[in-house]
Design a protein around this motif. Sequence first.
Motif, PDB file in Angstrom:
ATOM      1  N   UNK A 120      -5.364   3.043   1.690  1.00  0.00           N
ATOM      2  CA  UNK A 120      -5.744   4.367   0.788  1.00  0.00           C
ATOM      3  C   UNK A 120      -6.937   4.809   1.112  1.00  0.00           C
ATOM      4  N   UNK A 121      -7.899   4.323   1.878  1.00  0.00           N
ATOM      5  CA  UNK A 121      -9.137   4.990   2.155  1.00  0.00           C
ATOM      6  C   UNK A 121      -9.327   5.175   3.730  1.00  0.00           C
ATOM      7  N   UNK A 122      -8.238   5.032   4.512  1.00  0.00           N
ATOM      8  CA  UNK A 122      -8.155   5.338   5.991  1.00  0.00           C
ATOM      9  C   UNK A 122      -9.132   4.702   6.740  1.00  0.00           C
ATOM     10  N   UNK A 123      -9.402   3.322   6.567  1.00  0.00           N
ATOM     11  CA  UNK A 123     -10.026   2.594   7.495  1.00  0.00           C
ATOM     12  C   UNK A 123      -9.072   1.889   8.585  1.00  0.00           C
ATOM     13  N   UNK A 124      -9.070   2.372   9.725  1.00  0.00           N
ATOM     14  CA  UNK A 124      -8.145   2.024  10.538  1.00  0.00           C
ATOM     15  C   UNK A 124      -8.311   0.827  11.215  1.00  0.00           C
ATOM     16  N   UNK A 125      -9.629   0.439  11.509  1.00  0.00           N
ATOM     17  CA  UNK A 125      -9.925  -0.706  12.164  1.00  0.00           C
ATOM     18  C   UNK A 125      -9.529  -1.954  11.250  1.00  0.00           C
ATOM     19  N   UNK A 126      -9.958  -1.936   9.957  1.00  0.00           N
ATOM     20  CA  UNK A 126      -9.720  -2.811   9.012  1.00  0.00           C
ATOM     21  C   UNK A 126      -8.063  -2.850   8.869  1.00  0.00           C
ATOM     22  N   UNK A 127      -7.515  -2.081   8.876  1.00  0.00           N
ATOM     23  CA  UNK A 127      -5.964  -2.254   8.716  1.00  0.00           C
ATOM     24  C   UNK A 127      -5.452  -2.863   9.863  1.00  0.00           C
ATOM     25  N   UNK A 128      -5.786  -2.632  11.065  1.00  0.00           N
ATOM     26  CA  UNK A 128      -5.207  -3.203  12.092  1.00  0.00           C
ATOM     27  C   UNK A 128      -5.366  -4.788  11.824  1.00  0.00           C
TER      28      UNK A 128
END
Length: 402
Positions: free
Chosen positions: A323-331
Amino acid sequence: MGGGRICRSTSQPDASPSVTSSTSLTHTVNESHEFKITGYSLSKGLGVGKYIASETFEVGAYQWAIYFYPDGKSIEDNAAYVSLFIALASEGTDVRALFELKLLDQSGKERHKVHSHFGRMLESGPYALKYRGSMWGYKRFFKRTSLETSDFLKDDCLVIQCIVGVVQSHTEGPKTYSIAVPPSNMGEQFGTLLESGKGYDVSFEVDGEIFTAHKLVLAARSPVFRAQFFGPMKERDTECIKVADIEAPVFKALLHFIYWDSLPDMQELTGLNSKWASTMMAQHLLAAADRYGLERLKLLCEVQLCEEVAINTVATTLALSEQHHCLQLKVVCLKYIAQPENLRAVMQTDGFEYLKVSCPSVLTELLEHVAKIAERLTSLSRQPNEALDGSDVNGRRVKQRI
């Protein structure tokens, strides 16, 4: 005769002699220049020893130029090669420099032709140019017939890049002073201002609690507050602002960061001494940071959540990262959930139900990660079981190759 005694004494220094020092510092001042040669075919026949010159450019207080010889520089080569040089174009004596010449591959394959002094040890040191007009380069830079059928020539155009690094040295003597400069405590000073409650000109009502602050400080730190207080669409009544969809401890943490420029103690804020409570606070604070345009705070929360990934919170964190576009956290979250030992347990959490409803597209990415791990495990299981002690599959000793 009376006897006499001669006393001899050796003078010893009372203290160690003072020591002075100095340091010689040598470095290069580097600049680059790009030289495009359009209409290459029209430059042929210019004559041996005649060149096309780039505009002069400055590096290390000297002027430089690129010289391109379409018919070569030497008569003995009979125009079979093109020549390329970097020349000192201003007055100078024994100017020491490093050089790089690069002819760009224009096919997109990045196979450039490069001659460079940089990134390697030079046996005889930097090149010295004795006077104006001195140059460094290659008489036989490229065979002309090969150049004209290569990817370096496109649309009758060549692109040359060069780097010049002028060597400079100076000596620093000992300092005649010793002044200890303390680290900046600006954050502490602004934090003290917030805690004192003095001089505030705006109040926020959050979940029944009142927080006071200073418009100028908030506006300097947050583009959202800046627009709210001083933008063309600024709110008229800003004496007491009601803030919805955010909990009081989270807003308090937000103000703490705005004034102190650091994260607060999460456990102290929540009143709970647990990793779960700290993670929950970081999740809410990340969303608040994104809401108010506090990018550094958002990244700090992202780092903390990456370090605190756990079964009972990872699904909610994954939804938050989407939702907040945190790409590294998502991975990080996807890889954690996809592990066989974690997947089933995560799927049984309330956070996973929330993930399915709020971010259904992420489930497809999760399945891809699960499939990759399953494929890797299957591939490993099909490999022969080699023993770790240096034996082959039949139990015979084998000599290990080093």
